[in-house]
Design a protein around this motif. Structure first.
Motif, mmCIF file in Angstrom:
data_model
loop_
_atom_site.group_PDB
_atom_site.id
_atom_site.type_symbol
_atom_site.label_atom_id
_atom_site.label_comp_id
_atom_site.label_asym_id
_atom_site.label_seq_id
_atom_site.Cartn_x
_atom_site.Cartn_y
_atom_site.Cartn_z
ATOM 1 N N ILE A 48 0.867 -1.172 0.000
ATOM 2 C CA ILE A 48 0.000 0.000 0.000
ATOM 3 C C ILE A 48 0.906 1.226 0.000
ATOM 4 C CG2 ILE A 48 -1.853 1.234 1.182
ATOM 5 C CD1 ILE A 48 -2.507 -1.452 2.590
ATOM 6 N N LYS A 49 0.611 2.174 -0.866
ATOM 7 C CA LYS A 49 1.492 3.328 -1.057
ATOM 8 C C LYS A 49 0.734 4.629 -0.814
ATOM 9 C CE LYS A 49 4.112 5.661 -4.738
ATOM 10 N NZ LYS A 49 4.496 5.599 -6.173
ATOM 11 N N ARG A 50 1.378 5.542 -0.127
ATOM 12 C CA ARG A 50 0.838 6.888 0.000
ATOM 13 C C ARG A 50 1.325 7.702 -1.198
ATOM 14 N NH1 ARG A 50 1.761 9.890 5.485
ATOM 15 N NH2 ARG A 50 3.932 9.477 4.958
ATOM 16 N N ASP A 51 0.382 8.292 -1.933
ATOM 17 C CA ASP A 51 0.709 9.076 -3.122
ATOM 18 C C ASP A 51 -0.019 10.409 -3.018
ATOM 19 O OD1 ASP A 51 1.494 9.977 -5.566
ATOM 20 O OD2 ASP A 51 0.247 8.595 -6.741
ATOM 21 N N GLY A 52 0.624 11.370 -2.350
ATOM 22 C CA GLY A 52 -0.024 12.651 -2.107
ATOM 23 C C GLY A 52 -1.199 12.471 -1.163
ATOM 24 N N THR B 201 -7.634 5.544 -3.670
ATOM 25 C CA THR B 201 -8.733 6.241 -3.017
ATOM 26 C C THR B 201 -8.151 7.359 -2.167
ATOM 27 O OG1 THR B 201 -10.680 5.948 -1.606
ATOM 28 C CG2 THR B 201 -8.708 4.735 -0.983
ATOM 29 N N TYR B 202 -8.978 8.304 -1.796
ATOM 30 C CA TYR B 202 -8.558 9.364 -0.885
ATOM 31 C C TYR B 202 -8.823 8.877 0.535
ATOM 32 C CZ TYR B 202 -8.188 12.473 -4.900
ATOM 33 O OH TYR B 202 -7.819 13.046 -6.093
ATOM 34 N N SER B 203 -7.750 8.742 1.315
ATOM 35 C CA SER B 203 -7.885 8.196 2.664
ATOM 36 C C SER B 203 -6.674 8.580 3.491
ATOM 37 C CB SER B 203 -8.019 6.671 2.595
ATOM 38 O OG SER B 203 -8.170 6.111 3.875
ATOM 39 N N SER B 204 -6.774 8.376 4.801
ATOM 40 C CA SER B 204 -5.660 8.648 5.703
ATOM 41 C C SER B 204 -4.739 7.433 5.737
ATOM 42 C CB SER B 204 -6.179 8.941 7.114
ATOM 43 O OG SER B 204 -5.120 8.919 8.045
ATOM 44 N N PHE B 205 -3.508 7.628 5.322
ATOM 45 C CA PHE B 205 -2.538 6.535 5.282
ATOM 46 C C PHE B 205 -2.269 5.987 6.683
ATOM 47 C CE2 PHE B 205 1.876 4.895 4.731
ATOM 48 C CZ PHE B 205 1.628 3.980 3.721
ATOM 49 N N ASN B 206 -2.107 6.874 7.655
ATOM 50 C CA ASN B 206 -1.792 6.438 9.022
ATOM 51 C C ASN B 206 -2.959 5.692 9.672
ATOM 52 O OD1 ASN B 206 0.820 7.527 8.958
ATOM 53 N ND2 ASN B 206 0.094 9.543 9.610
ATOM 54 N N LYS B 207 -4.164 6.191 9.487
ATOM 55 C CA LYS B 207 -5.325 5.512 10.063
ATOM 56 C C LYS B 207 -5.534 4.147 9.423
ATOM 57 C CE LYS B 207 -7.969 9.585 11.515
ATOM 58 N NZ LYS B 207 -9.230 10.346 11.331
ATOM 59 N N LEU B 208 -5.270 4.062 8.133
ATOM 60 C CA LEU B 208 -5.420 2.793 7.438
ATOM 61 C C LEU B 208 -4.486 1.740 8.015
ATOM 62 C CD1 LEU B 208 -6.431 1.049 5.041
ATOM 63 C CD2 LEU B 208 -4.522 1.987 3.728
ATOM 64 N N GLN B 209 -3.234 2.124 8.283
ATOM 65 C CA GLN B 209 -2.270 1.172 8.808
ATOM 66 C C GLN B 209 -2.738 0.569 10.126
ATOM 67 O OE1 GLN B 209 1.583 2.778 9.700
ATOM 68 N NE2 GLN B 209 2.475 0.788 10.185
ATOM 69 N N ASP B 210 -3.375 1.364 10.947
ATOM 70 C CA ASP B 210 -3.844 0.882 12.252
ATOM 71 C C ASP B 210 -4.941 -0.172 12.120
ATOM 72 O OD1 ASP B 210 -2.079 2.616 13.476
ATOM 73 O OD2 ASP B 210 -3.558 4.205 13.745
ATOM 74 N N SER B 211 -5.641 -0.193 10.994
ATOM 75 C CA SER B 211 -6.754 -1.127 10.811
ATOM 76 C C SER B 211 -6.336 -2.425 10.123
ATOM 77 C CB SER B 211 -7.860 -0.462 9.984
ATOM 78 O OG SER B 211 -7.431 -0.224 8.648
ATOM 79 N N LEU B 212 -5.072 -2.516 9.699
ATOM 80 C CA LEU B 212 -4.608 -3.678 8.950
ATOM 81 C C LEU B 212 -4.122 -4.791 9.884
ATOM 82 C CD1 LEU B 212 -2.574 -1.804 6.195
ATOM 83 C CD2 LEU B 212 -4.753 -3.004 5.869
ATOM 84 N N PRO B 213 -4.151 -6.053 9.436
ATOM 85 C CA PRO B 213 -3.639 -7.167 10.248
ATOM 86 C C PRO B 213 -2.128 -7.104 10.397
ATOM 87 C CG PRO B 213 -4.298 -7.935 8.071
ATOM 88 C CD PRO B 213 -4.761 -6.511 8.177
ATOM 89 N N ASN B 214 -1.573 -7.978 11.245
ATOM 90 C CA ASN B 214 -0.160 -7.894 11.614
ATOM 91 C C ASN B 214 0.806 -8.211 10.490
ATOM 92 O OD1 ASN B 214 -0.867 -7.221 14.240
ATOM 93 N ND2 ASN B 214 -0.862 -9.357 14.941
#
Length: 236
Positions: free
Chosen positions: A151-155, A169-182
């Motif tokens: 998963i890549k942050r692009d702007g 999609t337009y989303s928060s990269f940091n918040k997304l990471q917290d919701s992902l599995p280990n």
């Protein structure tokens, strides 16, 4: 081995569907094959009577005295366990198809990505594998987490990279990471990688490689912790 059968009155599509399925089986090392393909309803019904079938791709709008829905009803009386997948250029038939315990329907003209998604889900269903899907935008785009390489942050965007497509999609990269599995690990300020999809790691070039030689960068801040994580996973 799982036996796939295809019935469609379009010979070009019949051949394309068959070859695409075989390529998917090879890609995922699935123990499956297309054992029979036909454009004739009577031939299909005869084959069902005398052969093992696990999955049937069936055109709804057949050029025959029977529709695909009528054929499905006849087959269901003979075999309640076949996985039925309808192909159709007429989406208005889709809701009718579900009365026959339909696993999925695929709109024509189909894409390889759409077909691959269906086949992967089918094998997960057969083998009872747990699957988690991510809904990534307001258009109900859904991605199987197991297919994400990184998963890549692009702007202001977040890009989900799989082996066959990119979804953004337009989303928060940091918040997304917290919701992902280990198994999703930060390797760079702009990259999160799926450890289960890594092919190899080069700590000299500071790159993580996946299939088809796609790669993402390793940031200096994350390198030391990554070495420990990768050693635990046996990745080198």
């Amino acid at each position: 081995m799982l036996h796939f059968v295809i019935c469609d009155d379009n010979l070009n599509l019949l051949q394309k569907l068959s070859s695409t399925l075989e390529n998917i089986f090879t890609k995922y090392n699935y123990d499956a094959s297309v054992s029979f393909q036909t454009d004739n309803v009577d031939s299909l019904l005869q084959y069902v009577d005398t052969n093992k079938i696990d999955v049937l791709f069936l055109d709804i709008n057949l050029k025959s005295n029977k529709t695909g829905l009528e054929v499905a009803e006849m087959i269901r009386k003979k075999n309640k366990d076949i996985y039925l997948i309808f192909t159709t250029g007429h989406l208005e038939y889709a809701m009718l198809a579900y009365k026959f315990k339909t696993f999925d329907y695929i709109a024509k003209p189909f894409t390889t990505e759409r077909l691959e998604d269906t086949v992967v889900r089918l094998f997960e269903d057969i083998h009872g594998l747990p699957t988690k899907y991510l809904k990534i935008d307001n258009k109900n785009t859904i991605i199987d987490e197991n297919e994400i390489e990184y998963i890549k942050r692009d702007g202001m965007k977040v890009v989900f990279h799989t082996s066959f497509n990119d979804y953004d999609t337009y989303s928060s990269f940091n918040k997304l990471q917290d919701s992902l599995p280990n198994n999703f690990i930060r390797c760079h300020k702009s990259f999160v990688v799926n450890i289960n999809k890594i092919k190899n790691v080069d700590f000299v070039e500071n790159r993580v490689y996946f299939e088809n030689n796609s790669f993402c960068e390793i940031g200096p801040k994350y390198k030391k912790s990554l070495i420990g994580v990768f050693e635990n996973y046996g990745i080198s």
